[in-house]
Every structure is written in structure tokens, then in C-alpha cells.
Design an enzyme around this catalytic site. Structure first.
Site, PDB file in Angstrom:
ATOM      1  N   GLN A 177       0.808  -1.217   0.000  1.00  0.00           N
ATOM      2  CA  GLN A 177       0.000   0.000   0.000  1.00  0.00           C
ATOM      3  C   GLN A 177       0.842   1.268   0.000  1.00  0.00           C
ATOM      4  OE1 GLN A 177      -3.406   0.305   2.849  1.00  0.00           O
ATOM      5  NE2 GLN A 177      -2.311   2.090   3.593  1.00  0.00           N
ATOM      6  N   GLY A 178       0.498   2.220  -0.861  1.00  0.00           N
ATOM      7  CA  GLY A 178       1.135   3.534  -0.846  1.00  0.00           C
ATOM      8  C   GLY A 178       0.093   4.619  -0.713  1.00  0.00           C
ATOM      9  N   TYR A 179      -0.327   4.896   0.510  1.00  0.00           N
ATOM     10  CA  TYR A 179      -1.321   5.948   0.771  1.00  0.00           C
ATOM     11  C   TYR A 179      -0.656   7.142   1.455  1.00  0.00           C
ATOM     12  CZ  TYR A 179      -5.364   2.727   0.001  1.00  0.00           C
ATOM     13  OH  TYR A 179      -6.293   1.865  -0.505  1.00  0.00           O
ATOM     14  N   SER A 180      -0.108   6.904   2.677  1.00  0.00           N
ATOM     15  CA  SER A 180       0.448   8.014   3.464  1.00  0.00           C
ATOM     16  C   SER A 180       1.662   8.615   2.778  1.00  0.00           C
ATOM     17  CB  SER A 180       0.886   7.510   4.841  1.00  0.00           C
ATOM     18  OG  SER A 180      -0.215   7.108   5.591  1.00  0.00           O
TER      19      SER A 180
ATOM     20  N   GLU B 134     -15.366  -8.865   6.111  1.00  0.00           N
ATOM     21  CA  GLU B 134     -14.248  -9.793   6.228  1.00  0.00           C
ATOM     22  C   GLU B 134     -13.489  -9.638   7.538  1.00  0.00           C
ATOM     23  OE1 GLU B 134     -11.968 -10.978   2.259  1.00  0.00           O
ATOM     24  OE2 GLU B 134     -11.216  -9.189   3.250  1.00  0.00           O
TER      25      GLU B 134
ATOM     26  N   GLU C  60      -6.742   9.453  17.584  1.00  0.00           N
ATOM     27  CA  GLU C  60      -7.445  10.743  17.621  1.00  0.00           C
ATOM     28  C   GLU C  60      -8.415  10.859  16.446  1.00  0.00           C
ATOM     29  OE1 GLU C  60      -4.192  10.348  18.219  1.00  0.00           O
ATOM     30  OE2 GLU C  60      -4.346  10.768  20.365  1.00  0.00           O
TER      31      GLU C  60
END
Lengths: 375, 394
Positions: free
Chosen positions: B126-129, B244, B372
Site C-alpha cells: 500500500q502507498g497511501y500516506s 471480512e 485521535e
């Protein structure tokens, strides 16, 4: 074990909530407090005639509807939401369930049909000066005077003890747990009101001095019966606490949505949001614990005691915290006598102590889970 | 070759359990190898076996190689997989990107991409942040510029797990203006094996190297690798499939049940249970781990009864992450100065597992959405508290 509510349970909850939202409003509760917290007789009859609530967890052959602890918990939770004033908790949840859990068919026949239709009330006296609620360390003594049996001792913190027709007394006789029934005629001269922090639930101090009593048969394993009676009482308190906690969070959220400061609703500030989210987490954890405890009791599972204690600890935590945060989120108005917030805090702190404090139940869990030091 | 039961509809849950247990026993891949390369091969081999024998993708459609199990059989599946200690996922592709493509991908994308992902032939990460887009993910700056039938991608992604060995990075990239925030983001799959992709491992505070920074410098991805519409990637981010994760909730509870038992055992061994405050704290963990199980049961029951996970599901993660932090911190406290011996050394207790956990569980309230942000979400989406007017609208 199924923890999702059935459609019948959902209907039960809806109908109890509808009734109490109309008949146990803030004004009603306050009027009853001013009148000595005896309960509203018309509502009591309505609960019986319209919904059969008094008979909910009493077997059908004894005049009840034959539902279980799960259903009783739903009713108690709804009553806890509105701080219902009246003898339902003491008569139905404590004494009624104690008789159901006994093995005394005569006593059941004698009292349960009248408890189930609401025509009489009863309560349960366990704690003494030592403040133990599980039936141990009772100093009340049993004497036999010919055919008559009498009790001598002081029972403390008896819910609705001043007004109940019958008081079930748990004590020990030759270190064996026992339960007796004391009729109102015998208690009238010796019962006095304890000034409780909770304004909505009167408690009594009962001085027994060779007071005539009827023994209730607890079968071949009286310790197991008393343990079950204790577990059922613990679950009942926890159910009420859960309802009170959920109501406090609803009050806080409603206020935070509408109260504006700095030109915006205070509920848009993270300081308030995070408090509310944490409360929901506590309440949902408490709800999981209560649902499991009630189902365990219904299936007479060997996990019942540890599940009941877990529910009591978590529902206590959730309610007291929610009651405190509700006051904090309301700010100054929450500190007034006129606002209901303090009524919930009083109920929360008092319920924490009824039938064992969180510290007591934590230690009970430690014992049951094998955390006590090994010899 | 694929061997499948013609139809699962007549099979009872217990019959299914027996068939699964037989498979897991007969074909068990044995313990995990120590060497990372061997370990990856071991996992991939097992995923292929599961796929080939029809035991992969409990919630995935059958035409993509999945099992399409009803929810209660998914619960059975997760229980037995956990009990048998076989490897399951590698990378986050199966759990996150797979369901997204099943729901939003074109027929061609599904046929081409999903079977190799499910079989473990292709490892997706995954490459999100990004370094400057953490909690505020809609502010991400990795750009994808259209050039013919390709996107040219520039930017940096961070906190990618299992990046070394990855075949595909599934990313969120900016295809609209920076100001368009979440309305200018697309969901794009990028081949990791190309010169424009650099993977730089990050050493985390516990000493591990599970995370990487992934840099794209004119990396290329065909337009056909975009899932959904251009600038329409944001709504795809939180896709899940057939609850899931809820099906596996009991496993986490069962895992922590074991951990609490082990902690109680350790407390007895060290004589710590003589101390009332230790017993009180252990009783609290005992209750919390029970509630974890009760809540998991509730979520599963609610899904079976009504199709929805109910209110408790929203706060379960917050409850569980705080639990694991508190548990490890207590264990270190209970061990006293022995608890602050660095993990792994000969004088560390139980190879320093509690001390390591004390460090590593700091990530529990950060990764996959900070605690948060979760609290904000619970307050706004579940309790209905107003949005913060100073925040960009979502």
C-alpha cells in the site's frame, strides 16, 4: 451464544421505553423524590396490566411470562435510563429472582404469583455493617423457638426496605448459607430509612431482634443457590447502570450539539468529541459484558459468576464516568440542582457500591480466573 | 488444477469445518523458515496451495478463485486458519486492494489482476500516506500526470509494509489540482519493478524494518491500472468486503486470550501475584480480554442477524489498541528493572517479548488511522456531533 437482540427483545425494549418516556419524565421523578421516593402506583399498575413487566422473568406456572434474565436486563436498562422511582428493582429483580433461584416450591407458590402481578412487593437484605453483599460474613443469627424460627442482627442498605411486604434475608446458620422471609408485620417497628446519596432509591436499615421468619429451602447445595442469587442481583444492578450510562452520554451529546460558544457548537471541538467517543467505547464494552453475563445466567453457564462480576465492574465504570463527564460537558448548568445530571451521578456512585464495589468484583474475578497466588 | 466442491449450499458449518481442518492438517506447510527470502517463498507456496485447492478468499467471488462463503462459514474459516497457525496474508493487497477491485474494478481488471493476487503470485503493498500527508490524507501530493495512455508518477509514499519484495504498489495519487483535495485523487496500481521506483527501508523505534519509504521519479503506470474514475479514487479508500475483518475479530480476541494467560503464568512464576496491586491489574486485563471476545461475538451475531456490524464495531479497535498498549506496559512494570533489559539479549526475560511489545505497540494507536482520528470519526459518524468548521469538509 447469541448476543444479538431478537425481534421480540427489541419490541420489549421499544414498548418499555415508550411507556417510561411518557410516565417517568424528569418532572415525574422529581415529584416522587419530593414525596419520599415511593413510586407511582398508577404507573406500577400500568407496567403490570399493559406490559406484564413484573412477571417477566418468573415462570409461567407461577404467574409470570417465563422470559429470562436477558429480557429482565432489557427492562432494567430502560428503567435505569429514566431513573425510574419505584420498587421494580427490589421486588422483581432482587426478591423475585431470589425466589425463582431457590428450590422452595411452597415459598414460590405463596409469593411469586403476587410479585408477578404487582399486587405485593418484596426485597432482599444481604449486607450488614461489614458491607459484604455475597452472603458471606453475615452476623445475623438464627434461633429456634419451638416450631418458630427467629432472626437477630442488623441488615443494612436494604433497597425499598421500609415499604416491602416481604423481606428476604440472607445469612448463615452454622456456617451454611440460608435465606429467610420476614413479613412486613414483623419489620414495621424495626426498620428505618438510610439517607442514601441516591435520591431515587430509598434504602433501609433493618434491626432484627428475635424477629419471626420463615426459612426458604435452598436445596442440597445452598452455597451454589446463594451464589446464583448474588450473580442475578449483580447483573440486575449492571443492567440499570448501563441504561443510566447510555442516557448520560445521550444528554451530553445533545447538549454539545446545540450549546454554542466561540460562535460554534461545543461538540465541534475535539476536546468534547474525544470525551464522547471514549464514553461510547466504555459503554459498548459494558454492553458486551452485560449481554454476555445475562445470556450466561440464562443458560446457567459456569462462566456466569465471572461474567457477572466483569459486567458489574464495567457498567460501574461506564456509568460513573458518563455521569461525571455529562456534568463537565454541561458546564455550569450541569452543576445546578435543577439539572438532572446530579441525579444520575448520585445513582451511579450508589449503584457502584450496591451488591459489591468494583474493587470487590475485581478481586472476585482474580479468584475465579486463577490470579490468586498459588500455594 | 482447481478442485472444488460443486456447491457449498448443502454443506453444514460443521461439515465445512471438518473439510477445512482435514485440508489444513494434510497440507500444512510446517513452521516458518528463519531467513526472510525463504519465508516469503514459504508463504507464497502456501497461498498457491490454498488457491489451487479452493480454500482461498473466503469472501471473494467464485469466478475470481474465491469461496464466496456465507458469513457464518467465514467465521469458521477464520477460526480454523488461526488455530492451525498457517500463514495468511502477505502485504495489505489481499485485505485492502482486493476488495476495492472486486467492488470497483472493470471486468477485465478483475480477471487479470485478482487471481494472481489471491494465489500469492503477485505481492501488493500500500502507498497511501506521505511524509506530509498522514492524518490529513486528502492533502497528498504524489502527482500522476497523464501522458498518452500512461500516467507518469512523481512523489513519495511512506509507512509501506512489506515493500521489499513487492510486485505492485497500490496508491492514491493526485490527478486533480492540489486544492481539489479528495476530489482530485485517483486510485492507481504501479508496477514496483521499474527504474522510477525506489524503496528505502525505515528503521522503526523498536529496531524493526517492516516499513519503507517508496519514491516515484517519473514512474509509469498504464491508464488501465487505474481503478475507478480519474479523480474518483477517494470513495474507494475504505472498501471492505462482506465484513471480512469482523469475521476475523474472534481471532484477535483468542490471540490476546493466550497472551493474558501467558502473562498471568509469568506473574505466578515470578511471585508477583503475592502483590495485591498486581492481582488487581491482572484482573482488569482478564476482564478486558473477555470483553474483547464478547464484543467480537456481538459484532458477528449482529452481522448474522441484521447484516450490519452494529455500534460496538466502531469502538472495538480503539478498545483493543489501548488494551495491547496497557498490557505490555504493565508487563514491563511488573518485571521491574528486568523489564528494561533490551530485548533479545541473554539476560532478557522471555527473550524480551514484553519489552519489545511495549515499544512496538506504540504503533497501535498511530497506524491505519490515529486514535485521535478514530475518536473524531466515532464522534461525528456514530454520535452525530458536528464537524469542526475549521477543517476542510469531507
Amino acid at each position: 451464544m447469541a448476543l444479538a437482540p431478537t425481534s421480540e427483545q427489541q419490541q420489549l425494549r421499544d414498548s418499555v421505553r415508550r411507556l417510561l418516556e411518557r410516565k417517568s419524565t424528569s418532572e415525574d421523578v422529581r415529584a416522587l423524590i419530593d414525596g419520599g421516593s415511593q413510586g407511582d402506583e398508577r404507573l406500577w399498575r400500568q407496567m403490570s396490566s399493559e406490559l406484564g413487566l413484573q412477571g417477566i422473568a418468573i415462570p409461567e406456572h407461577l404467574g409470570g411470562t417465563g422470559a429470562g434474565v436477558a429480557e429482565l436486563s432489557i427492562v432494567l436498562e430502560e428503567m435505569g435510563r429514566t431513573l425510574l422511582v419505584g420498587p421494580y428493582f427490589s421486588s422483581i429483580a432482587l426478591a423475585g429472582q431470589a425466589l425463582v433461584a431457590s428450590s422452595d416450591a411452597d415459598a414460590q407458590q405463596r409469593w411469586l404469583p403476587r410479585i408477578a402481578d404487582g399486587s405485593m412487593t418484596a426485597t432482599l437484605a444481604v449486607a450488614e455493617e461489614s458491607d459484604r453483599w455475597d452472603g458471606r460474613d453475615c452476623a445475623t443469627t438464627v434461633s429456634r423457638d419451638g416450631a418458630e424460627m427467629t432472626l437477630t442482627g442488623i441488615k443494612m442498605f436494604v433497597p425499598d426496605g421500609c415499604t416491602s411486604d416481604v423481606t428476604l434475608v440472607i445469612t448463615q446458620d452454622a456456617s451454611e448459607p440460608t435465606m429467610f422471609a420476614v413479613e412486613r408485620s414483623a419489620t414495621v417497628p424495626v426498620v428505618e430509612l438510610v439517607e442514601s446519596l441516591d435520591l431515587t432509591r430509598p434504602m433501609a436499615r433493618l434491626t432484627l431482634d428475635h424477629t419471626p421468619a420463615t426459612a426458604i429451602d435452598l436445596g442440597g447445595d445452598p452455597a451454589a443457590r446463594v451464589q446464583r442469587i448474588f450473580d442475578l442481583a449483580v447483573i440486575a444492578v449492571a443492567a440499570e447502570q448501563l441504561g443510566g450510562a447510555a442516557k448520560c452520554l445521550e444528554m451530553a451529546v445533545e447538549y454539545a450539539r446545540t450549546r454554542e460558544q466561540f460562535g460554534r457548537p461545543i461538540g465541534s471541538f475535539q476536546a468534547i468529541k474525544h470525551k464522547c467517543a471514549d464514553l461510547l467505547m466504555e459503554i459498548e464494552a459494558a454492553r458486551s459484558a452485560l449481554l454476555f453475563a445475562a445470556r450466561s445466567a440464562d443458560s446457567d453457564s459456569e462462566e456466569t459468576s465471572i461474567a457477572a462480576s466483569t459486567a458489574k465492574v464495567w457498567c460501574s465504570r461506564a456509568f460513573t464516568r458518563a455521569a461525571k463527564e455529562n456534568i463537565q460537558i454541561h458546564g455550569g448548568i450541569g452543576y445546578t440542582w435543577e439539572h438532572d445530571a446530579h441525579l444520575y451521578l448520585r445513582r451511579a456512585k450508589t449503584s457502584e457500591m450496591l451488591f459489591g464495589s468494583p474493587a470487590f468484583h475485581r478481586r472476585r474475578v482474580a479468584q475465579l480466573a486463577g490470579i490468586e497466588p498459588r500455594p | 488444477m482447481t478442485t472444488r466442491i460443486a456447491s457449498g449450499s448443502e454443506e453444514t458449518d460443521e461439515e465445512f469445518r471438518r473439510r477445512l481442518v482435514t485440508f489444513l492438517t494434510d497440507r500444512h506447510p510446517g513452521p516458518a523458515p528463519k531467513d526472510p527470502q525463504d519465508r516469503l517463498a514459504w508463504v507464497k507456496g502456501w497461498l498457491a496451495t490454498m488457491y489451487d485447492e479452493g480454500f482461498a478468499g473466503p469472501s471473494w467471488p467464485r469466478e475470481l478463485g474465491g469461496m464466496d462463503l456465507p458469513f457464518n462459514k467465514q467465521v469458521v474459516y477464520q477460526e480454523e486458519i488461526a488455530r492451525s497457525k498457517v500463514p495468511t496474508f502477505i502485504g495489505t493487497g489481499l485485505a485492502i486492494a482486493g476488495p476495492t477491485i472486486i467492488k470497483y474494478g472493470s471486468e477485465e481488471q478483475k480477471q487479470q489482476l485478482l487471481p494472481p493476487l489471491l494465489r500469492g503470485d503477485s505481492l501488493w503493498v500500500q502507498g497511501y500516506s506521505e511524509p506530509d500527508a498522514g492524518s490529513d490524507l486528502p492533502s497528498l501530493r504524489t502527482t500522476a500526470r497523464r501522458e498518452g495512455d500512461e500516467y507518469v508518477v512523481c512523489g513519495q509514499k511512506i509507512w509501506t509494509t512489506m515493500a521489499q519484495g513487492a510486485d505492485i504498489v497500490f496508491t492514491l495519487v493526485r490527478t486533480g489540482t492540489q486544492e481539489s483535495r479528495q476530489h482530485g485523487i485517483s486510485y492507481l496500481l504501479i508496477d514496483a519493478h521499474q527504474p522510477g521506483v525506489t524503496i528505502q527501508p525505515i528503521r522503526d523505534m523498536a529496531g524493526g524494518r517492516q516499513f519503507s519509504q517508496v519514491t516515484f521519479e517519473d514512474a509509469r503506470a498504464p491508464v488501465s491500472n487505474r481503478i475507478g474514475e480519474e479523480n474518483g479514487g477517494w470513495p474507494l479508500v475504505r472498501t471492505s468486503l462482506g465484513h471480512e475483518r469482523a469475521a476475523g475479530a474472534m481471532n484477535q480476541a483468542a490471540m490476546y486470550r493466550r497472551v493474558v494467560n501467558e502473562l498471568i503464568e509469568l506473574a505466578h512464576e515470578r511471585g508477583a501475584t503475592d502483590d495485591q496491586s498486581v492481582r488487581d491489574a491482572l484482573a482488569d486485563f482478564e476482564m478486558r480480554v473477555r470483553i474483547m471476545r464478547y464484543s467480537a461475538m456481538r459484532v458477528i451475531n449482529d452481522i448474522i442477524a441484521s447484516g450490519e456490524p452494529g455500534a460496538s464495531a466502531s469502538t472495538t479497535r480503539l478498545f483493543n489498541t489501548m488494551f495491547e498498549q496497557d498490557l505490555h506496559e504493565f508487563a514491563v512494570d511488573m518485571l521491574g528493572t528486568h523489564g528494561v533489559v533490551r530485548p533479545g539479549g541473554p539476560s532478557s526475560i522471555q527473550r524480551g517479548r514484553w519489552t519489545r511489545g511495549f515499544l512496538s505497540t506504540r504503533a497501535s494507536t498511530i497506524g491505519a488511522g490515529t486514535a485521535e482520528i478514530q475518536r473524531n470519526t466515532v464522534a461525528e459518524k456514530v454520535l452525530g456531533l458536528p464537524y469542526d468548521p475549521s477543517m476542510p469538509t469531507t
